[in-house]
Design an enzyme around this catalytic site. Structure first.
Site: not given
Length: 677
Positions: A420, A596
């Site tokens: 990612c 996050h």
């Protein structure tokens, strides 16, 4: 259930029209080269063609000899030119042959009988018999197939060729007579009626209104039935008489799609904006109009932009009295210019530019008043487009990845990386879920790890990414297999990867029986050790049983402020959570999102912690429904130790039900206490 019942008939009708249009286009498109050849010969050698035009510019006023004969014009023409016979005989016969061969399972006998039947229709009418060819050709091939089946395996050895040849000749001759007596006159009457309708629309300045159904029909892949079944035959007949036809430009004008894609390039958002410039080249130069269909399917209101652009293009061509000599296929600006006669070059060019300008203006306005700037699920829209089309699109595969993309990698798969943008939250959770499935299937020696895309090297056998990041990952790991997902929790791609392992690793004996201890091993691998105490990981003050946010951004702020309140992070960590969301969605699937911060924001983390916010009524997270938002702040590598157990908790429907019914913060702490090692 009621929705399915109500929409099924309409969907079925649409599919039938699509199939019919595809059938027609499969007869025409293989012969487009012949149409182009006829168009070029026409453009060069008719009386108003390029040869005489250039000769006039050069001051040459003498006879043109063979040019007159080729174009069958002037006093030197004897009627034996090539332009007329090509459109009268060659093109319809090619279509009839192709249609007959198609309906006889690609058998040449079907093509021959189809051509014979088409010849009857040609000679029975005074207009180019394209519609007749589309009827008589398939009829000839289909009926010959049925007749052959009647005496199959009943012919004595040695008589096969005699029977086959005479049966084809006799039946083909019969169909030629039927074509001459019935099909020719009928199609001629239909063509005359349709031509009068078009003339009426032109005379009353109503032709631009055709864009009201042509442009939406393109998006739904119904254009083949309109284009190949009506516009091409009528346009070809008109071009034979007038030297050009505006009908060839009703569907093929690349201007509306160009304007829409340019608007996304300037005012769009997310992956749609990033992919639009590349789509411009494919659509405008390559002529693949379907590349812009997903953008409209993603934001259906944008169909107004292409309709407005299409109407503008048609109106401009009407005003300039411009058209094409032959079909422009594909609908590239190059093909459009090549098919335009000299007298129409200016009008055609202006029509493309005007259509693009209007489409751009309307699409830009609609995008600017859209809070999301057109940012949506482009991959889902692409999948919707391919479902409507009935097959995968090579051109649209550039918009979003789907499934495993082939590469130079062959043989067993030993290393899998889930990548990612930052290599933290989403990839860690996805890797944890995938690792559990891989080990549960018995592939204990297949490693599954997570990394940031920026740290990838070309050493992995298989790379899994969110669909918005696949292109970036492919640039760094060109020799790996690539799989794109959009749901980190329970993507069907995970099961496909396991099946892929079974097929690629079986020969090496990699597949062992699943062990009952695997889930525990997977959980341990995901959880690790060294996570902080329960109080610091999920404090009571970081739990909110009914969030007040109404959208994604407010929910991120709400989860981040809880982390700040319990002393886990600095206030600057909350903007970093929003920054992280811009790169790729933190929606995980199963009603869960885990916002996050970025890697750069780790310095603002005091200790590992999570926050928990429940939204009983749900809220929209980039088009997906979310009920639970867990904000994560992981010091060091603690985020990886947390995400595995979080994933396993939300894969367990009973645990999700308990969280949904939890009445106190203590209930939530008891359930998420499973996060602890």
């Amino acid at each position: 259930m009621s929705t399915t019942t109500e929409t099924a008939p309409r969907a079925g009708a649409r599919v039938r029209v699509q199939k019919f249009g595809t059938f027609l286009s499969n007869m025409v498109l293989p012969n487009i080269g012949a149409f182009i050849a006829w168009g070029l010969i026409t453009a060069l050698f008719i009386e108003t063609g390029w040869v005489t035009l250039v000769g006039g510019w050069l001051g040459y006023d003498g006879g043109y000899g063979f040019v007159e004969k080729l174009g069958a014009w002037g006093s030197g023409a004897d009627g034996s030119g090539i332009v007329g016979p090509m459109i009268t005989y060659l093109l319809p016969l090619l279509i009839g042959y192709t249609g007959g061969r198609m309906t006889y399972d690609d058998n040449i006998r079907g093509g021959v009988v189809g051509a014979i039947a088409t010849m009857g229709a040609i000679t029975g009418a005074s207009v180019p018999m394209f519609l007749g060819a589309m009827v008589m050709g398939p009829l000839g091939g289909w009926s010959m197939k049925k007749l052959d089946a009647m005496w199959a395996h009943k012919i004595r050895p040695g008589f096969e060729m005699l029977i086959n040849n005479f049966s084809a000749g006799i039946w083909g001759g019969f169909l030629a007579i039927i074509g001459f007596v019935v099909a020719g006159p009928f199609v001629e009457a239909f063509s005359n009626l349709a031509s009068k309708l078009v003339d009426t629309l032109v005379a009353n300045n109503l032709l631009p209104l055709t864009s009201l159904f042509i442009e939406p029909a393109k998006i739904l892949f119904l254009n083949n039935a309109i284009n190949q079944g009506i516009l091409t035959p009528l346009g070809t007949a008109e071009a034979q008489e007038a030297g050009k036809s505006i009908l060839f430009l009703l569907e093929a004008n690349p201007g509306p799609g160009l304007g829409l894609l340019l608007a996304f390039s300037v005012f769009g958002g997310g992956i749609a904006k990033a992919s639009a410039p590349g789509a411009v080249v494919i659509q405008f130069v390559g002529g693949i109009h379907e590349i812009y269909f997903p953008y409209v399917l993603m934001k259906p209101v944008l169909v107004l932009a292409v309709i407005a652009g299409g109407m503008t293009g048609v109106a401009t061509n009407v005003a300039f009295d411009s058209g094409l000599r032959s079909p422009a296929s594909p609908g590239s600006i190059i093909a459009v210019w090549a098919s335009a006669p000299p007298s129409s070059l200016l009008g055609v060019t202006v029509s493309v530019l005007a259509a693009a300008a209007v489409s751009f203006a309307v699409a830009s306005f609609l995008l600017r008043i859209d809070p999301t700037r057109g940012e949506g699920d482009l991959a889902a829209a692409t999948a919707d487009m391919e479902a409507r089309k009935g097959k995968a699109s090579i051109a649209s595969s550039t918009l979003a990845g789907a499934g495993a993309r082939s590469s130079g990698h062959q043989g067993p798969i030993h290393s899998i990386v889930f990548a990612c943008d930052a290599g933290m939250g989403s990839s860690a959770m996805g890797a944890s879920v995938l690792r559990r499935k891989v080990q549960g299937a018995g592939f204990d020696d297949v490693t599954v790890v997570n990394k940031a895309i920026s740290s990838l090297s070309d050493e992995w056998d298989l790379v899994v990414t969110h669909r918005d990041l696949t292109t970036r990952a492919e640039q760094r790991t060109g020799s790996a297999l690539h799989v794109s997902v959009d749901n980190f929790m329970n993507s069907p791609r995970y099961d496909e990867i396991v099946e892929l392992l079974r097929s690629t690793n079986a020969e090496e004996g990699q597949h062992a029986a699943a062990s009952p201890a695997v889930p525990e091993r997977a959980a341990a691998a995901g959880a690790g050790s060294g996570v902080a105490t329960e109080q610091s990981v999920l404090a009571e003050s970081a739990i909110l049983l009914r969030g007040t946010a109404t959208n994604r951004d407010e929910a991120i702020t709400e989860a981040g402020e809880l982390l700040v309140r319990c002393g886990a992070v600095e206030a600057d960590y909350v903007p970093a959570m929003h920054e992280r969301e811009k790169s790729v969605s933190t929606y995980m699937g199963n009603l869960l999102a885990i916002p996050h911060g970025t890697n750069e924001a780790k310095s603002g983390i005091h200790h590992t912690a999570i926050s928990f916010v429940r939204y009983p009524d749900g809220l929209d997270w980039n088009g997906s429904q979310v009920e639970f938002v867990i904000g994560i702040a992981g010091a060091g590598d603690d985020h990886m130790k947390l995400l595995g157990p979080i994933a396993h908790t939300f894969l367990d429907e009973s645990q999700v039900a308990r969280l949904r019914e939890a009445g106190t913060t203590g209930d939530v702490q008891a359930i998420l206490g499973r996060l602890e090692p």
